[in-house]
Write a protein that holds these residues in place. Structure first.
Motif, PDB file in Angstrom:
ATOM      1  N   ALA A  44     -50.533   5.958  18.163  1.00 23.00           N
ATOM      2  CA  ALA A  44     -49.152   6.340  18.473  1.00 23.00           C
ATOM      3  C   ALA A  44     -48.328   6.468  17.205  1.00 23.00           C
ATOM      4  O   ALA A  44     -47.442   7.337  17.107  1.00 23.00           O
ATOM      5  N   GLY A  45     -48.606   5.622  16.210  1.00 18.13           N
ATOM      6  CA  GLY A  45     -47.872   5.720  14.950  1.00 18.13           C
ATOM      7  C   GLY A  45     -48.168   7.009  14.226  1.00 18.13           C
ATOM      8  O   GLY A  45     -47.261   7.637  13.652  1.00 18.13           O
ATOM      9  N   VAL A  46     -49.441   7.434  14.220  1.00 21.99           N
ATOM     10  CA  VAL A  46     -49.808   8.704  13.594  1.00 21.99           C
ATOM     11  C   VAL A  46     -49.118   9.866  14.312  1.00 21.99           C
ATOM     12  O   VAL A  46     -48.589  10.794  13.699  1.00 21.99           O
ATOM     13  N   ARG A  47     -49.141   9.778  15.648  1.00 22.09           N
ATOM     14  CA  ARG A  47     -48.526  10.853  16.444  1.00 22.09           C
ATOM     15  C   ARG A  47     -47.023  10.933  16.150  1.00 22.09           C
ATOM     16  O   ARG A  47     -46.474  12.026  15.983  1.00 22.09           O
ATOM     17  N   ARG A  48     -46.352   9.796  16.100  1.00 22.46           N
ATOM     18  CA  ARG A  48     -44.907   9.789  15.824  1.00 22.46           C
ATOM     19  C   ARG A  48     -44.599  10.363  14.458  1.00 22.46           C
ATOM     20  O   ARG A  48     -43.601  11.079  14.276  1.00 22.46           O
ATOM     21  N   LEU A  49     -45.425  10.074  13.480  1.00 24.26           N
ATOM     22  CA  LEU A  49     -45.178  10.543  12.124  1.00 24.26           C
ATOM     23  C   LEU A  49     -45.154  12.066  12.068  1.00 24.26           C
ATOM     24  O   LEU A  49     -44.228  12.662  11.499  1.00 24.26           O
TER      25      LEU A  49
END
Length: 462
Positions: free
Chosen positions: A367-372
């Motif tokens: 999810a962090g990669v996606r948000r970035l």
């Protein structure tokens, strides 16, 4: 921290980011400029309609649907009381710019000096009220337009205006000094023309006009009782109407002369009472207030109210057409921005595969990669949209001072062409939000691909 990292990633490949920002800015510029042009067109159409027929019109019930067949049967006999009631109302009166009676009629217009005649569509106005109505310009679309010459005068009922096409048919081009009027060919006469010398004698004595060098035509119409009635009209000038069918039939005359044509020496009536407001936004409230007044005076069973969109269907058709074109252009620009951001973010994912693997190995969740990546796309969209909106306002400022002109639908002459760059913050905010959201959504696809990468495969990527 997330926004800071996303901003630094955008700056890593400045050339690609600049091209992406440029594509988004062009999309934003196109949407805003065309949206402001559509707003200008809508304001111009509204202004023309309101100048012509007012905001609201009071008819006798049935006139709007059946009055064309027998207008005198659906006329308003107590129109003066209706006008007085509207003007003296403490709530509605201050919001009203003009309230005036009008008459529409048909008949035959003839120039018996040349033995020519033509059916006409006449309109009777109170000259002073008509002049005030034609000066209405709430949106400022006519501020650069030349002031129109006054056509009718209050103290002379015998003066009127005809369409340029009707003046041509009746052979008035030379006397009215109409430019680009083709020469009139010599008629081929095979039978003696019908006698017409007695027709002007049918006109009542009070309709006679003083001697004048202005061209004169005779108007023949049927009175409310069915008797023929002829009145003399001095043509002050010819006005182009923009539509050929109307141009060859239009006659604008004094309200008093129109009454004499239709009612002779009998009871004088009006076909309609036109109400022009100071502001268009007051129209729903004013319509409700009129309905309340009619109900209080027991007139609601005899009178009905129509707005300018009912009387001018072309307004709704033109606004709908330009609105559809605006939506189509916005869709195209959105698709271009979508694929541009998808391509940019996809290349960024490929270039940063090893970094993604390292971040995942250090504990960053999918999810962090996606948000970035979504935040990077949103920043690109917001930046490009901001540049585009700013360029659109600058372009509008320059364009509005270029002196450009155009001939809109149903217009007879070129008018100033502008875009409404002020007074429409909703358009600017809407375009900005649209492209920012589209750019953020476009980043979802490459962001999902980056988030699904296996850590081991990402670390081994070269």
């Amino acid at each position: 921290m997330l926004f800071k990292i996303a901003f630094r990633n955008i700056l890593r490949n400045r050339r690609r980011s600049a091209m992406t920002l440029l594509a988004i800015a062009v999309g934003s510029l196109s949407i805003v400029l065309f949206g402001e042009f559509v707003a200008f067109v809508r304001a111009g159409l509204e202004t023309n309609a309101v100048q012509k027929v007012g905001h609201l019109t009071v008819f006798r019930k049935g006139y709007f649907d059946y009055g064309a067949g027998n207008p005198t049967a659906f006329a308003i006999d107590d129109y003066e009381d209706v006008i007085r009631m509207i003007e003296e109302d403490p709530q509605l009166g201050p919001a009203v710019n003009v309230v005036t009676p009008t008459i529409a009629l048909t008949g035959i217009a003839g120039n018996f000096d040349l033995d020519t005649s033509k059916t006409f569509l006449g309109a009777g106005y109170v000259p002073g009220d008509r002049d005030r109505m034609r000066r209405w310009d709430e949106h400022g679309v006519n501020r650069r337009r030349a002031r129109e010459e006054r056509s009718l005068v209050d103290d002379d009922e015998s003066v009127g205006v005809v369409g340029v096409g009707l003046a041509r048919v009746l052979g008035l081009c030379e006397r009215l000094k109409i430019a680009d009027c083709p020469p009139r060919p010599a008629p081929v006469t095979t039978t003696p023309p019908p006698p017409t010398a007695d027709l002007p004698s049918l006109a009542p004595e009070d309709g006679a006009a003083s001697p004048s060098t202005e061209p004169r035509i005779e108007l023949l119409a049927a009175t409310a009782g069915g008797a023929p009635n002829v009145m003399s009209l001095r043509v002050a000038r010819a006005e182009a109407q923009g539509v050929r069918e109307l141009d060859e039939n239009a006659v604008v005359m004094h309200f008093g002369l129109a009454q004499k044509l239709l009612y002779g020496r009998g009871q004088r009536k009006a076909d309609a009472v036109v109400v022009q407001l100071r502001r268009t936004e007051d129209m729903p409230w004013a319509r409700a207030r009129l309905a309340t007044l009619f109900a209080a005076h027991h007139l609601d069973d005899r009178l009905e109210i129509r707005d300018f969109a009912d009387r001018e269907p072309f307004y709704g058709q033109a606004v709908g057409m330009f609105g559809a074109i605006f939506l189509f252009i916005s869709f195209i620009m959105g698709v271009i921005v979508l694929f541009t951001v998808v391509n940019t973010m996809g290349m960024s994912v490929v270039e940063r595969t090893s970094e993604i693997g390292t971040a995942r190995a250090m504990g960053l969740q999918r999810a962090g990669v996606r948000r970035l990546f979504v935040v990077e796309g949103a920043l690109l969209g917001a930046g490009g949209a901001t540049i585009g909106v700013a360029l659109a306002q600058l372009s509008a400022f320059v364009f509005n001072r270029s002196g450009a002109t155009w001939t809109p639908p149903s217009a007879a002459a070129p008018v100033p062409l502008e875009v409404l760059a002020s007074g429409h913050p909703g358009l600017l905010v809407g375009a900005w939000l649209l492209l920012a959201v589209v750019a953020a959504l476009a980043a979802v696809v490459p962001a999902n691909r980056a988030a699904r990468l296996e850590v081991v495969d990402a670390l081994r990527h070269v």
